[in-house]
Structure formats: structure tokens, C-alpha cells
Design an enzyme around this catalytic site. Structure first.
Site, PDB file in Angstrom:
ATOM      1  N   ASN A 166      46.062  22.698 -53.938  1.00 52.58           N
ATOM      2  CA  ASN A 166      45.477  22.460 -55.267  1.00 52.58           C
ATOM      3  C   ASN A 166      46.107  23.434 -56.262  1.00 52.58           C
ATOM      4  OD1 ASN A 166      43.745  22.759 -57.568  1.00 52.58           O
ATOM      5  ND2 ASN A 166      42.136  21.695 -56.435  1.00 52.58           N
TER       6      ASN A 166
ATOM      7  N   HIS B 141      44.930  26.299 -60.544  1.00 55.27           N
ATOM      8  CA  HIS B 141      44.872  27.640 -61.136  1.00 55.27           C
ATOM      9  C   HIS B 141      46.218  28.201 -61.546  1.00 55.27           C
ATOM     10  CE1 HIS B 141      40.683  27.371 -60.871  1.00 55.27           C
ATOM     11  NE2 HIS B 141      40.718  27.151 -59.583  1.00 55.27           N
TER      12      HIS B 141
ATOM     13  N   HIS C 124      42.813  18.709 -60.426  1.00 58.10           N
ATOM     14  CA  HIS C 124      41.480  18.355 -60.906  1.00 58.10           C
ATOM     15  C   HIS C 124      41.531  18.217 -62.425  1.00 58.10           C
ATOM     16  CE1 HIS C 124      36.937  19.624 -60.900  1.00 58.10           C
ATOM     17  NE2 HIS C 124      37.126  18.462 -61.506  1.00 58.10           N
TER      18      HIS C 124
ATOM     19  N   ARG D 255      39.625  18.015 -65.256  1.00 58.83           N
ATOM     20  CA  ARG D 255      38.242  18.206 -65.662  1.00 58.83           C
ATOM     21  C   ARG D 255      37.990  17.592 -67.030  1.00 58.83           C
ATOM     22  NH1 ARG D 255      34.619  21.999 -63.899  1.00 58.83           N
ATOM     23  NH2 ARG D 255      35.062  22.970 -61.868  1.00 58.83           N
TER      24      ARG D 255
ATOM     25  N   ARG E 246      39.995  22.449 -68.884  1.00 57.15           N
ATOM     26  CA  ARG E 246      40.176  23.908 -68.920  1.00 57.15           C
ATOM     27  C   ARG E 246      41.481  24.348 -68.239  1.00 57.15           C
ATOM     28  NH1 ARG E 246      35.317  25.882 -64.958  1.00 57.15           N
ATOM     29  NH2 ARG E 246      34.106  24.574 -66.370  1.00 57.15           N
TER      30      ARG E 246
ATOM     31  N   GLU F  42      41.516  14.809 -58.397  1.00 54.11           N
ATOM     32  CA  GLU F  42      40.081  15.125 -58.393  1.00 54.11           C
ATOM     33  C   GLU F  42      39.496  14.836 -59.761  1.00 54.11           C
ATOM     34  OE1 GLU F  42      39.389  19.106 -57.221  1.00 54.11           O
ATOM     35  OE2 GLU F  42      39.833  18.733 -55.146  1.00 54.11           O
TER      36      GLU F  42
ATOM     37  N   THR G 193      33.576  24.441 -58.969  1.00 55.98           N
ATOM     38  CA  THR G 193      32.657  23.458 -58.407  1.00 55.98           C
ATOM     39  C   THR G 193      31.560  24.156 -57.618  1.00 55.98           C
ATOM     40  OG1 THR G 193      34.432  21.855 -58.273  1.00 55.98           O
ATOM     41  CG2 THR G 193      32.510  21.444 -56.897  1.00 55.98           C
TER      42      THR G 193
ATOM     43  N   GLU H 179      35.332  14.813 -48.040  1.00 56.19           N
ATOM     44  CA  GLU H 179      35.779  16.211 -48.031  1.00 56.19           C
ATOM     45  C   GLU H 179      34.548  17.093 -48.010  1.00 56.19           C
ATOM     46  OE1 GLU H 179      39.155  17.513 -50.318  1.00 56.19           O
ATOM     47  OE2 GLU H 179      38.104  19.359 -50.902  1.00 56.19           O
TER      48      GLU H 179
ATOM     49  N   HIS I 224      37.364  24.138 -50.480  1.00 55.28           N
ATOM     50  CA  HIS I 224      36.682  25.027 -51.426  1.00 55.28           C
ATOM     51  C   HIS I 224      36.442  26.407 -50.822  1.00 55.28           C
ATOM     52  CE1 HIS I 224      34.720  25.726 -55.329  1.00 55.28           C
ATOM     53  NE2 HIS I 224      34.143  26.674 -54.654  1.00 55.28           N
TER      54      HIS I 224
HETATM   55  C1  LIG Z   1      36.153  20.456 -55.538  1.00 52.55           C
HETATM   56  C2  LIG Z   1      36.782  21.788 -55.427  1.00 52.55           C
HETATM   57  O1  LIG Z   1      36.300  22.678 -54.789  1.00 52.55           O
HETATM   58  C3  LIG Z   1      38.041  22.063 -56.131  1.00 52.55           C
HETATM   59  O2  LIG Z   1      38.983  21.165 -55.742  1.00 52.55           O
HETATM   60  C4  LIG Z   1      37.843  22.005 -57.616  1.00 52.55           C
HETATM   61  O3  LIG Z   1      39.087  21.767 -58.228  1.00 52.55           O
HETATM   62  C5  LIG Z   1      37.266  23.323 -58.067  1.00 52.55           C
HETATM   63  O4  LIG Z   1      37.289  23.351 -59.467  1.00 52.55           O
HETATM   64  P1  LIG Z   1      38.296  24.400 -60.168  1.00 52.55           P
HETATM   65  O5  LIG Z   1      39.662  24.058 -59.646  1.00 52.55           O
HETATM   66  O6  LIG Z   1      38.117  24.132 -61.637  1.00 52.55           O
HETATM   67  O7  LIG Z   1      37.859  25.754 -59.717  1.00 52.55           O
HETATM   68  N1  LIG Z   2      38.718  20.394 -53.060  1.00 55.32           N
HETATM   69  C1  LIG Z   2      38.965  21.803 -52.795  1.00 55.32           C
HETATM   70  C2  LIG Z   2      40.265  22.191 -53.420  1.00 55.32           C
HETATM   71  O1  LIG Z   2      41.045  21.344 -53.820  1.00 55.32           O
HETATM   72  C3  LIG Z   2      40.628  23.605 -53.541  1.00 55.32           C
HETATM   73  O2  LIG Z   2      39.496  24.434 -53.687  1.00 55.32           O
HETATM   74  P1  LIG Z   2      39.806  26.027 -53.800  1.00 55.32           P
HETATM   75  O3  LIG Z   2      40.649  26.393 -52.600  1.00 55.32           O
HETATM   76  O4  LIG Z   2      40.567  26.233 -55.087  1.00 55.32           O
HETATM   77  O5  LIG Z   2      38.448  26.684 -53.786  1.00 55.32           O
END
Ligand SMILES: CC(=O)[C@@H](O)[C@H](O)COP(=O)(O)O
Ligand SMILES: NCC(=O)COP(=O)(O)O
Length: 246
Positions: A10, A13, A46, A48, A52, A73, A104, A154, A193
Site C-alpha cells: 500500500n 503514505h 486508498h 479517500r 488526504r 481501496e 482506518t 481482508e 492493517h
Molecule cells: C484499510 C486499511 O487499513 C488501509 O488500507 C487504509 O488505507 C488505511 O488508511 P490510510 O492509508 O489513510 O492510513
Molecule cells: N488494507 C491494509 C493496507 O492496505 C495497509 O495498511 P497499513 O499497513 O498501512 O496499516
């Protein structure tokens, strides 16, 4: 039997850092390409409602440039749903969202759904996109997901990641028990997560775990060692679990 776990990286960030100055860098598109070179089987992002971090531009480019699976996402919000159906990622993961949250906080309440989640799933299915739900490891939620015939669940590993002492085993047990329910219902078992280089292996070792989605810890590590190496390190950790499972 050894099982090979897919690693979804993911890159939200990376975009968080870019948005700190509302600029052009670091670019999550480049981060995704480096993550692929490090061994990512999928790229997760994601979009959003408050934008953000990941932007509409990022999403348009991910689906054109990512060579592995794309995992989009989103919340059950009409505008983001329409973007998802238009850009055609391989997967869509429905997650809860609230503007005030830092990240999340919990899983979707699909058991208490009044039809909004079911409608979103059908819209995604009609668009030919594989569907996944981000759920707490609660039996009633898994049963509701099975009734909606989604392709994957998930499991939210946040409580496990935050657990201390005896609570760790309790949270792992919840994940293993609901993981079996997910597999028995014919759905792919995913988790994510709060997973990191220290806590990931016991979750990866859960029988039938098909995919882990990991972002914050890999992006954090990439600040120090680079994205390719950060992903390669996580890849080696997951592969070591597979080898141990023999
Ligand atoms: C669902 C999850 O846990 C993450 O994939 C989600 O993207 C968290 O949101 P942020 O990336 O905005 O922290
Ligand atoms: N769905 C969880 C994800 O994509 C990544 O979550 P995190 O490792 O950033 O907390």
C-alpha cells in the site's frame, strides 16, 4: 502444504509525504514501480473521500503503469465508486471511512448493512472488478460477507497489531478462526492493517492466508533503505514462513 502468500504494498503514505508540501514528490507511481521490483505481487491504494493522500491523478496512472495486481481501496461513496468502475482496477476493497480518523479504525459493518454495501458490491461486480471487504474478525461479519458472495475478505489486523501480552494470542486466534470461516465459504483470505517486520510472521502463518496488504511499515522502512529493499525484506520474511510451513 506450503502456501505462497501474495504481498500487496500500500503506497498511500508515499502520497502522505508528497501532500505535506502539496507538491510533486515523492511520487507514489514511481514508488509502486520500485515496490514491484522489490517483489510486490500487488499495489494497493486508498482514494479517500478527503483525498488526504492518494489523488485522482494517482489512481488514473496506477491502472496504466502497474504491472502486477491493482487493489483500489474505497468507501461506499458514489463519486469514488464511479471512479473505481471507470478506471477498472483488478480488485476493489471496500473499507469504512470517517473524516476525523487518523487511519482506518475498524472493519465495515456488513452485518448491519442497510443495502448500501450490497449495492456497492453489485456495482463493482457489474463492472467486472473482483470484490473484497475489510472486516473485523467477527463471525457475524464473515457470515454476512459470504451471503453477499464477495471474492475475498481482508481481515482487519489492527487489534492484533496493538495487542500486548496474552492478548496477542487471543487476537491471533480470532484471525485464525474467522480465517477458516472465510476459506470454508470459498472466499480468498486476506489480511492487513498495522502489520510490520516484527509482527507479520504469525499472521502469514495462518492456514490458507492468500494475501497480506502492508503499507505504513514498508513505506516507513523505505525512507531509510529505499522502497525496493524495504519490499524485498518483507518478501523474504513472508517466504521464510512458507518455507517453515514446508
Ligand atoms: C484499510 C486499511 O487499513 C488501509 O488500507 C487504509 O488505507 C488505511 O488508511 P490510510 O492509508 O489513510 O492510513
Ligand atoms: N488494507 C491494509 C493496507 O492496505 C495497509 O495498511 P497499513 O499497513 O498501512 O496499516
Amino acid at each position: 502444504m506450503p502456501h505462497f502468500i501474495d504481498l500487496g504494498v500500500n503506497v498511500d503514505h508515499v502520497a502522505t509525504l508528497r501532500q505535506a508540501r502539496r507538491g510533486q514528490e515523492p511520487d507514489p507511481i514511481i514508488a509502486a514501480a520500485l515496490a514491484e521490483q522489490g517483489g510486490a505481487d500487488g499495489i494497493t491504494f486508498h482514494l479517500r473521500e478527503d483525498r488526504r493522500h492518494i489523488s485522482d491523478r494517482d489512481v488514473e496512472l496506477f491502472v496504466k503503469t502497474v504491472q502486477v495486481r491493482t487493489n483500489f481501496e474505497l468507501a461506499c461513496a458514489a463519486d469514488v465508486l464511479a471512479i473505481c468502475c471507470r478506471v477498472q482496477p483488478d480488485w476493489a476493497l471496500l473499507v469504512p471511512e470517517s473524516r476525523e480518523e487518523v487511519t482506518t479504525e475498524g472493519g465495515l459493518d456488513v452485518a448491519g448493512d442497510t443495502g448500501r454495501i450490497a449495492d456497492a458490491i453489485q456495482t463493482l461486480k457489474d463492472a467486472g472488478i473482483a470484490t473484497s471487504l475489510f472486516l473485523d474478525p467477527e463471525p457475524n461479519q464473515i457470515e454476512a460477507a459470504a451471503n453477499l458472495k464477495v471474492d475475498a475478505v481482508e481481515l482487519h489486523t489492527g487489534p492484533y497489531a496493538l495487542a500486548k501480552g496474552a492478548a496477542v494470542e487471543h487476537e491471533l486466534g480470532r484471525l485464525a478462526d474467522t480465517g477458516k470461516m472465510i476459506r470454508d465459504a470459498g472466499m480468498r483470505l486476506h489480511a492487513g492493517h498495522g502489520l510490520n517486520y516484527v509482527n507479520v510472521r504469525p499472521v502469514a502463518a495462518i492456514e490458507g492466508m492468500a494475501e497480506l496488504n502492508i503499507g505504513h511499515s514498508i513505506v516507513s522502512r523505505s525512507v531509510m533503505v529505499g522502497m525496493r529493499e524495504a519490499v524485498a525484506e518483507m518478501r523474504r520474511l513472508l517466504d521464510s514462513v512458507t518455507i517453515a510451513a514446508g
